[in-house]
Design a protein around this motif. Structure first.
Motif, short mmCIF file in Angstrom:
data_model
loop_
_atom_site.label_atom_id
_atom_site.label_comp_id
_atom_site.label_asym_id
_atom_site.label_seq_id
_atom_site.Cartn_x
_atom_site.Cartn_y
_atom_site.Cartn_z
N LYS A 1 -10.79 2.67 -9.23
CA LYS A 1 -10.69 1.22 -9.42
C LYS A 1 -10.40 0.48 -8.12
N ASP A 2 -9.87 1.18 -7.12
CA ASP A 2 -9.46 0.54 -5.87
C ASP A 2 -10.46 0.71 -4.73
N VAL A 3 -11.47 1.51 -4.91
CA VAL A 3 -12.41 1.82 -3.82
C VAL A 3 -13.14 0.58 -3.32
N ALA A 4 -13.67 -0.23 -4.22
CA ALA A 4 -14.44 -1.41 -3.80
C ALA A 4 -13.58 -2.37 -2.96
N SER A 5 -12.33 -2.60 -3.39
CA SER A 5 -11.49 -3.53 -2.63
C SER A 5 -11.11 -2.94 -1.27
N LEU A 6 -10.94 -1.63 -1.19
CA LEU A 6 -10.61 -1.01 0.10
C LEU A 6 -11.79 -1.10 1.06
N LYS A 7 -12.99 -0.91 0.54
CA LYS A 7 -14.18 -0.99 1.39
C LYS A 7 -14.32 -2.37 2.03
N SER A 8 -13.88 -3.40 1.31
CA SER A 8 -14.03 -4.77 1.84
C SER A 8 -12.79 -5.28 2.56
N ASP A 9 -11.75 -4.46 2.64
CA ASP A 9 -10.50 -4.87 3.32
C ASP A 9 -10.65 -4.63 4.82
N SER A 10 -10.72 -5.70 5.59
CA SER A 10 -10.95 -5.59 7.03
C SER A 10 -9.75 -5.03 7.79
N THR A 11 -8.58 -4.96 7.14
CA THR A 11 -7.40 -4.42 7.81
C THR A 11 -7.32 -2.90 7.69
N VAL B 1 1.06 3.44 -6.17
CA VAL B 1 2.11 3.49 -5.15
C VAL B 1 1.54 4.00 -3.84
N ARG B 2 0.66 4.98 -3.91
CA ARG B 2 0.02 5.51 -2.70
C ARG B 2 -0.75 4.41 -1.97
N LEU B 3 -1.49 3.60 -2.72
CA LEU B 3 -2.26 2.51 -2.13
C LEU B 3 -1.34 1.44 -1.54
N THR B 4 -0.27 1.13 -2.24
CA THR B 4 0.70 0.15 -1.74
C THR B 4 1.30 0.62 -0.41
N ASN B 5 1.65 1.90 -0.34
CA ASN B 5 2.18 2.45 0.91
C ASN B 5 1.17 2.31 2.05
N LEU B 6 -0.08 2.50 1.76
CA LEU B 6 -1.13 2.36 2.77
C LEU B 6 -1.25 0.91 3.21
N LYS B 7 -1.28 -0.01 2.27
CA LYS B 7 -1.46 -1.43 2.59
C LYS B 7 -0.26 -2.03 3.32
N THR B 8 0.92 -1.52 3.08
CA THR B 8 2.12 -2.06 3.73
C THR B 8 2.43 -1.37 5.05
N GLY B 9 1.66 -0.33 5.39
CA GLY B 9 1.89 0.38 6.63
C GLY B 9 2.93 1.49 6.52
N ASP B 10 3.46 1.72 5.33
CA ASP B 10 4.40 2.83 5.14
C ASP B 10 3.68 4.18 5.16
N ALA B 11 2.38 4.14 5.03
CA ALA B 11 1.54 5.33 5.20
C ALA B 11 0.37 4.91 6.08
N HIS B 12 -0.07 5.80 6.93
CA HIS B 12 -1.16 5.47 7.84
C HIS B 12 -2.50 6.02 7.38
#
Length: 195
Positions: free
Chosen positions: A28-38, A9-20
């Motif tokens: 498990k999510d670190v690799a995908s975050l490192k490659s997310d250009s947004t 849920v924390r990651l979803t909030n970050l990706k949707t802009g509900d958290a900055h």
């Protein structure tokens, strides 16, 4: 600032802009975050650690020091880093992180798991199989998976850790009152905190 205990849920909030900004990203999510250009991913050495805290109070199971040692011997710290944290972080052998000035790189008790040695210690106590309640903070699937991995490692030494999820505040209360029946699995962020 809003506390979100569930890492998904924390990651979803970050990706949707509900958290900055978010910390404590699941391995498990670190690799995908490192490659997310947004998003901008920053990683720095920290002082945080997770620990298994036994209730050593007299008349409780883990007042027997050999049981505490048996747990330490049965745990495969490298496997936890590899499988639960996906290689993000470093193996810990105590409460002082490698980034801390007081860290001792030579302090590595139980560097390799020894389930047979743990079984022998338990047998030496002479009270039969070791089983206990393993309190884990509720609400985060990544934390539960870590605890389940540790539970499986302990089974290799014929140790039965029965997982029970509670709110973190309830676990802290039980620790403060020294009333929990077995062990707790809690972490510390490394930040200065009145807790």
């Amino acid at each position: 600032i809003k506390p979100i205990t569930n890492s998904d849920v924390r990651l979803t909030n970050l990706k949707t802009g509900d958290a900055h900004l978010a910390n404590n990203i699941a391995g498990k999510d670190v690799a995908s975050l490192k490659s997310d250009s947004t998003l901008s991913y920053k990683e720095l050495p920290g002082l945080a650690y997770d620990s298994i805290v036994p209730n050593r109070k007299e008349a409780f199971l883990f007042n027997e020091a050999r049981y505490v040692k048996a747990l330490s011997m049965a745990i495969d710290r490298q496997e936890i880093l590899d499988k639960a944290f996906f290689g993000n972080g470093v193996v810990g052998y105590g409460t002082i992180a490698p980034s801390h000035f007081a860290y001792d790189a030579n302090f590595k008790p139980f560097e390799k798991p020894d389930p047979d040695g743990a079984k022998k210690l338990i047998a030496d106590v002479g009270k039969g199989p070791l089983q206990f309640e393993f309190l884990v903070p509720a609400g985060d699937p990544a934390l539960l998976q870590q605890a389940q991995l540790i539970q499986a490692q302990l089974r290799r030494a014929d140790i039965d850790a029965q997982l029970v999820q509670l709110e973190f505040a309830q676990i802290l209360k039980q620790q403060t009152d020294h009333v929990f029946k077995g062990v707790t699995y809690v972490g510390w962020s490394g930040r200065i905190d009145p807790d």
